[in-house]
Design a protein around this motif. Structure first.
Motif: not given
Lengths: 160, 133
Positions: A12, A16-17, A19, A24-25, A31, A69, A73, A154
């Motif tokens: 996860i 997430w990273n 993207r 979000i970035t 997290i 966001s 998650l 995603t």
């Protein structure tokens, strides 16, 4: 709900990273915790997200974006076998003015999932001030079940 | 309140610059605005869709201007919001229209929609409350 495995959590975090662009970035989310009780995410202070000239008051909208966001998650963590996910509706209460340059902490969890719908809730506070929530929100998500799994959810589905 | 002054005030708000929008029409209790797409607005990088939070923020900003267009420092204070997401919003301009349903002494209720191709096909609808005191 079973405990989230270390492997799943790493997957996860990696997703997430990965993207590469987008909001979000820009929010530079980190997290901090993933468990069956939900997720905890940190957003560093960013002057771009303020409304005042002194840049100490966060705009409510960024808190709404943050909840949306992090609900996403929380859904990835809680739900297996989802290929797409779209926010249906979102309600946010701004509990007090968001005056601070401290990092923002969000805690969110999926409190109910059905075949088609997920329901989430979450809270936001400034780091070190958990007793003084600045916002609280709830949302529902439309799910499409399929084999695509975590990554597909995603990259293909989330219409928000 | 003329559009030029309102847009000059909009450009002083850091988060409004982040959203990058312009107020295009302003009547009593009504505001229309257009937002320019940027990669920082993306929620889904593969399909290049707007992030839901950006759409909600844009409608909130437009609603705050409809409530209090002559703000000079900080926009109208939001209390809460509800947003319905109706369609995905794709790369390109996004429009928002906000109408103040009721403005009392202390509280205002605002209804907003956002759309891309046509007003008949809204991307999202929102209800916002603001504190006027």
């Amino acid at each position: 709900m079973p405990e989230v495995t270390k492997q799943k959590m790493e997957r996860i975090a990696q997703m997430w990273n990965a993207r590469g662009s987008g909001l979000i970035t820009h929010m530079a989310l980190d997290i901090e915790e993933v468990s069956s009780a939900g997720v905890r995410v940190r957003m560093p202070f960013n002057p771009d997200f303020c409304v005042d000239k002194d840049q100490t008051l966060l705009h409510g909208g960024i808190l709404t974006a943050l909840l949306d966001s992090v609900f996403g998650l929380a859904n990835f963590v809680a739900i297996d076998g989802v290929s797409t996910m779209a926010t249906l509706d979102l309600r946010v209460d701004y509990l007090r003015p968001a005056y601070s340059r401290a990092d923002v902490i969000v805690r969110a969890h999926c409190f109910r999932q059905t075949r088609h719908i997920a329901f989430d809730a979450g809270s936001i506070w400034f780091d070190g001030h958990e007793d003084a929530e600045i916002a609280r929100g709830t949302a529902s998500f439309a799910l499409t079940r399929g084999e695509t799994g975590l990554f597909g959810a995603t990259t293909e589905g989330k219409a928000s | 309140m003329d559009l030029q002054t309102v847009n000059a005030n909009v450009s002083k708000v850091p988060f409004f610059r982040f959203l990058d929008f312009e107020v295009q029409r302003l009547d009593s209790l009504h505001a229309d605005a257009e937002m320019t797409f940027a990669s920082r607005h993306i929620g889904n990088p593969v399909l290049e869709l707007y992030h839901g939070g950006i759409i909600a923020s844009f409608m909130e900003a437009t609603s705050a201007i409809a409530v209090h267009p002559e703000f000079s420092d900080v926009p109208a204070k939001p209390i809460n919001l509800t947003v319905d997401y109706l369609r995905p919003a794709t790369k390109g301009p996004l429009y928002a229209s906000a109408h103040v349903t009721r403005k009392g002494k202390r509280i205002a209720s605002v209804s907003a929609i956002s759309w891309q191709t046509s007003r008949d096909k809204p991307v999202a609808e929102g209800l916002y409350h603001f504190l006027l005191v």
